[in-house]
Design an enzyme around this catalytic site. Structure first.
Site, PDB file in Angstrom:
ATOM      1  N   CYS A 143       0.865  -1.183   0.000  1.00 36.70           N
ATOM      2  CA  CYS A 143       0.000   0.000   0.000  1.00 36.70           C
ATOM      3  C   CYS A 143       0.906   1.239   0.000  1.00 36.70           C
ATOM      4  O   CYS A 143       2.065   1.154  -0.379  1.00 36.70           O
ATOM      5  CB  CYS A 143      -0.974  -0.003   1.180  1.00 36.70           C
ATOM      6  SG  CYS A 143      -0.197   0.302   2.781  1.00 36.70           S
ATOM      7  N   ARG A 144       0.389   2.375   0.426  1.00 39.42           N
ATOM      8  CA  ARG A 144       1.186   3.603   0.379  1.00 39.42           C
ATOM      9  C   ARG A 144       2.305   3.596   1.421  1.00 39.42           C
ATOM     10  O   ARG A 144       3.443   3.901   1.126  1.00 39.42           O
ATOM     11  CB  ARG A 144       0.288   4.832   0.585  1.00 39.42           C
ATOM     12  CG  ARG A 144       1.009   6.163   0.357  1.00 39.42           C
ATOM     13  CD  ARG A 144       0.086   7.349   0.601  1.00 39.42           C
ATOM     14  NE  ARG A 144      -0.258   7.479   2.009  1.00 39.42           N
ATOM     15  CZ  ARG A 144       0.484   8.129   2.908  1.00 39.42           C
ATOM     16  NH1 ARG A 144       1.615   8.711   2.550  1.00 39.42           N
ATOM     17  NH2 ARG A 144       0.105   8.196   4.152  1.00 39.42           N
TER      18      ARG A 144
END
Length: 98
Positions: free
Chosen positions: A63-64
């Site tokens: 993810c980020r």
């Protein structure tokens, strides 16, 4: 929960390892760039898409920053999947994106 750093993942890909990477970010985040080999399944859809995953394979969640992928990793682990969280997420990723 097993973890892998962005650098370790980049090295494995550079060595030609065939990995199963799942990017759990939202559509607009992925549009800005994702790891070329990654499959996009937003976190909110993991529960509904997990039956499409193979329990005999290992998946690396991205993810980020590592938080959402960590939640996805814990959830899939609890369902009997082999999963690894990429710590630091795309913020730490220095490899190619598409």
């Amino acid at each position: 929960m097993k973890e892998i750093s962005a650098k370790e993942l980049e090295q494995k890909l550079a060595q030609g390892e065939k990995l199963n990477i799942i990017d759990v970010r939202e559509v607009d985040e992925v549009t800005a760039g994702k790891i070329p080999e990654a499959i996009h399944i937003p976190l909110g859809l993991i529960e509904f898409k997990m039956n499409e995953l193979d329990k005999s394979k290992e998946y690396i969640m991205v993810c980020r920053s590592g938080g959402r992928s960590g939640r996805a990793t814990q959830f899939l682990e609890s369902q009997g999947y082999k999963v690894v969280n990429m710590s630091g997420g795309m913020l730490d990723w220095e490899g190619k994106t598409e």
